[in-house]
Design a protein around this motif. Structure first.
Motif, short mmCIF file in Angstrom:
data_model
loop_
_atom_site.label_atom_id
_atom_site.label_comp_id
_atom_site.label_asym_id
_atom_site.label_seq_id
_atom_site.Cartn_x
_atom_site.Cartn_y
_atom_site.Cartn_z
N ASP A 82 34.28 30.56 38.78
CA ASP A 82 35.58 31.12 39.18
C ASP A 82 35.46 32.28 40.16
O ASP A 82 36.33 33.14 40.23
CB ASP A 82 36.37 31.56 37.94
CG ASP A 82 37.84 31.80 38.25
OD1 ASP A 82 38.40 31.08 39.10
OD2 ASP A 82 38.42 32.72 37.65
N ALA A 83 34.41 32.34 40.95
CA ALA A 83 34.26 33.42 41.92
C ALA A 83 35.37 33.41 42.95
O ALA A 83 35.74 34.45 43.49
CB ALA A 83 32.90 33.33 42.61
N VAL A 84 35.96 32.24 43.22
CA VAL A 84 37.03 32.15 44.21
C VAL A 84 38.25 32.98 43.84
O VAL A 84 39.04 33.33 44.70
CB VAL A 84 37.45 30.68 44.49
CG1 VAL A 84 36.29 29.88 45.07
CG2 VAL A 84 38.00 30.03 43.25
N SER A 85 38.39 33.31 42.55
CA SER A 85 39.51 34.14 42.11
C SER A 85 39.24 35.63 42.27
O SER A 85 40.06 36.46 41.89
CB SER A 85 39.86 33.83 40.65
OG SER A 85 40.30 32.50 40.52
N GLY A 86 38.05 35.97 42.80
CA GLY A 86 37.72 37.36 43.08
C GLY A 86 37.07 38.06 41.90
O GLY A 86 36.73 37.45 40.90
N PRO A 87 36.90 39.38 42.02
CA PRO A 87 36.22 40.15 40.98
C PRO A 87 37.05 40.23 39.71
O PRO A 87 38.27 40.04 39.74
CB PRO A 87 36.04 41.53 41.61
CG PRO A 87 37.08 41.62 42.66
CD PRO A 87 37.32 40.22 43.15
#
Length: 112
Positions: A79-84
């Motif tokens: 889920d890195a695409v959702s940011g930190p």
């Protein structure tokens, strides 16, 4: 005989749960189940994960709270695409988020 698989996720990877509404960052990995039998049996049988897979310690968050979670590999998605993540303990363990994953601080001190 116990078969161990290579873990799909590593320390610093941002993940989300496949079934439940939370996401977080991996801070430790067990090559196979390493929690109590009571913990495992408390999971409803219909969704109880197999023990012979990697399990992840995750600094987790949902809309209401921050916590740590112990999650089987089968129940995690990248889920890195959702940011930190916003979990406050990320600052204790990690230097920064590079857009793909968190980078561990030198002298890593994992939470208890």
């Amino acid at each position: 005989m116990t078969l161990e698989r290579d873990a799909k996720f590593g320390i610093g990877d941002v993940v989300r749960h496949r079934l439940f509404p939370f996401r977080g960052v991996v801070f430790d990995v067990d090559p196979q189940f390493a929690n109590t039998e009571d913990w495992w049996l408390a999971i409803p049988e219909a969704i109880r994960p197999a023990k012979d897979q990697p399990f992840y310690h995750v600094l987790a968050e949902n809309e209401d709270s921050f916590y740590t979670a112990y999650v089987s590999e089968q129940n995690l998605l990248p889920d890195a695409v959702s940011g930190p993540v916003k979990h406050p303990q990320t600052r204790e363990l990690f230097e920064s988020f590079d857009g793909q994953r968190y980078l561990l601080k030198a002298g890593d001190m994992r939470p208890n």
